[in-house]
Scaffold this motif. Structure first.
Motif, PDB file in Angstrom:
ATOM      1  N   ARG A   1      45.535 -21.815  68.951  1.00 53.20           N
ATOM      2  CA  ARG A   1      45.756 -20.993  67.765  1.00 53.20           C
ATOM      3  C   ARG A   1      45.432 -19.547  68.110  1.00 53.20           C
ATOM      4  NH1 ARG A   1      46.388 -23.759  63.112  1.00 53.20           N
ATOM      5  NH2 ARG A   1      45.923 -25.969  63.194  1.00 53.20           N
ATOM      6  N   TYR A   2      46.081 -18.635  67.428  1.00 57.87           N
ATOM      7  CA  TYR A   2      45.800 -17.224  67.665  1.00 57.87           C
ATOM      8  C   TYR A   2      45.947 -16.416  66.381  1.00 57.87           C
ATOM      9  CZ  TYR A   2      50.905 -16.625  67.888  1.00 57.87           C
ATOM     10  OH  TYR A   2      52.241 -16.623  67.607  1.00 57.87           O
ATOM     11  N   HIS A   3      45.213 -15.321  66.332  1.00 56.95           N
ATOM     12  CA  HIS A   3      45.234 -14.408  65.190  1.00 56.95           C
ATOM     13  C   HIS A   3      45.544 -13.023  65.723  1.00 56.95           C
ATOM     14  CE1 HIS A   3      43.645 -11.785  62.032  1.00 56.95           C
ATOM     15  NE2 HIS A   3      43.890 -12.795  61.217  1.00 56.95           N
ATOM     16  N   ASP A   4      46.708 -12.506  65.380  1.00 54.79           N
ATOM     17  CA  ASP A   4      47.148 -11.208  65.904  1.00 54.79           C
ATOM     18  C   ASP A   4      47.510 -10.232  64.790  1.00 54.79           C
ATOM     19  OD1 ASP A   4      49.452 -12.464  65.013  1.00 54.79           O
ATOM     20  OD2 ASP A   4      50.638 -11.988  66.795  1.00 54.79           O
ATOM     21  N   GLN A   5      46.746 -10.277  63.693  1.00 55.10           N
ATOM     22  CA  GLN A   5      47.066  -9.468  62.521  1.00 55.10           C
ATOM     23  C   GLN A   5      46.334  -8.128  62.456  1.00 55.10           C
ATOM     24  OE1 GLN A   5      49.662 -10.492  60.540  1.00 55.10           O
ATOM     25  NE2 GLN A   5      49.750 -11.911  62.263  1.00 55.10           N
ATOM     26  N   GLY A   6      45.504  -7.827  63.434  1.00 55.71           N
ATOM     27  CA  GLY A   6      44.857  -6.515  63.494  1.00 55.71           C
ATOM     28  C   GLY A   6      43.550  -6.399  62.729  1.00 55.71           C
ATOM     29  N   GLN A   7      43.118  -7.434  62.031  1.00 58.95           N
ATOM     30  CA  GLN A   7      41.840  -7.370  61.331  1.00 58.95           C
ATOM     31  C   GLN A   7      40.698  -7.633  62.305  1.00 58.95           C
ATOM     32  OE1 GLN A   7      44.145  -9.705  60.192  1.00 58.95           O
ATOM     33  NE2 GLN A   7      44.656  -9.158  58.097  1.00 58.95           N
ATOM     34  N   ASN A   8      39.576  -6.986  62.042  1.00 58.03           N
ATOM     35  CA  ASN A   8      38.357  -7.253  62.794  1.00 58.03           C
ATOM     36  C   ASN A   8      37.696  -8.468  62.144  1.00 58.03           C
ATOM     37  OD1 ASN A   8      35.810  -7.383  63.913  1.00 58.03           O
ATOM     38  ND2 ASN A   8      35.421  -5.199  63.752  1.00 58.03           N
ATOM     39  N   LEU A   9      37.661  -9.568  62.859  1.00 56.80           N
ATOM     40  CA  LEU A   9      37.082 -10.795  62.312  1.00 56.80           C
ATOM     41  C   LEU A   9      35.586 -10.912  62.565  1.00 56.80           C
ATOM     42  CD1 LEU A   9      39.888 -13.354  63.214  1.00 56.80           C
ATOM     43  CD2 LEU A   9      39.583 -12.025  61.113  1.00 56.80           C
ATOM     44  N   PHE A  50      41.952 -15.822  70.088  1.00 58.37           N
ATOM     45  CA  PHE A  50      42.511 -17.102  70.499  1.00 58.37           C
ATOM     46  C   PHE A  50      41.428 -18.165  70.370  1.00 58.37           C
ATOM     47  CE2 PHE A  50      44.728 -13.827  72.863  1.00 58.37           C
ATOM     48  CZ  PHE A  50      46.054 -14.164  72.690  1.00 58.37           C
ATOM     49  N   ARG A  51      41.823 -19.347  69.921  1.00 61.58           N
ATOM     50  CA  ARG A  51      40.896 -20.477  69.844  1.00 61.58           C
ATOM     51  C   ARG A  51      41.583 -21.707  70.408  1.00 61.58           C
ATOM     52  NH1 ARG A  51      36.838 -20.445  65.257  1.00 61.58           N
ATOM     53  NH2 ARG A  51      37.329 -22.633  65.024  1.00 61.58           N
ATOM     54  N   ARG A  52      40.843 -22.427  71.216  1.00 56.36           N
ATOM     55  CA  ARG A  52      41.329 -23.700  71.758  1.00 56.36           C
ATOM     56  C   ARG A  52      40.154 -24.654  71.794  1.00 56.36           C
ATOM     57  NH1 ARG A  52      45.303 -27.272  72.458  1.00 56.36           N
ATOM     58  NH2 ARG A  52      44.984 -28.504  74.331  1.00 56.36           N
ATOM     59  N   TRP A  53      40.284 -25.747  71.087  1.00 56.34           N
ATOM     60  CA  TRP A  53      39.218 -26.737  71.038  1.00 56.34           C
ATOM     61  C   TRP A  53      39.548 -27.871  71.979  1.00 56.34           C
ATOM     62  CZ3 TRP A  53      34.745 -25.777  68.810  1.00 56.34           C
ATOM     63  CH2 TRP A  53      34.699 -24.759  67.866  1.00 56.34           C
ATOM     64  N   ILE A  54      38.563 -28.306  72.709  1.00 54.83           N
ATOM     65  CA  ILE A  54      38.705 -29.502  73.528  1.00 54.83           C
ATOM     66  C   ILE A  54      37.577 -30.444  73.139  1.00 54.83           C
ATOM     67  CG2 ILE A  54      39.803 -28.316  75.452  1.00 54.83           C
ATOM     68  CD1 ILE A  54      37.097 -28.550  76.951  1.00 54.83           C
TER      69      ILE A  54
END
Length: 90
Positions: A1-9, A50-54
């Motif tokens: 999953r990825y977040h590319d919306q420009g917000q500071n999370l 980016f998030r990747r769970w294993i």
């Protein structure tokens, strides 16, 4: 999953319980589309998350774990809540 919306999370996105279900998904290789990427993310934003769970069924069997990451400009990897810099940066 990825977040590319420009917000500071901030740091909340690292929490295992953080709801990333609204984030975009796509197969690797992710990037701006200039170097063979399969999934194109927005360019011109300061940070893309980016998030990747294993899941490892029996983690006690592991003696080591090799994570390969291709990056441009920088990356931080969190494994079980701890920051793990790439070996080339240790």
């Amino acid at each position: 999953r990825y977040h590319d919306q420009g917000q500071n999370l901030g740091s909340v996105w690292k929490d295992p319980d953080y709801d990333d279900s609204s984030w975009s998904t796509g197969p690797a290789r992710l990037g701006f589309g200039f170097d063979g990427e399969i999934t194109t993310v927005q360019s011109g934003v300061a940070t893309t998350y980016f998030r990747r769970w294993i899941s490892v069924a029996q983690p006690e069997w592991l003696e080591s774990l090799l994570l390969r990451l291709q990056r441009d400009d920088g990356a931080i990897v969190h494994l079980n809540g701890q920051v793990r810099p790439p070996r080339s940066e240790r």
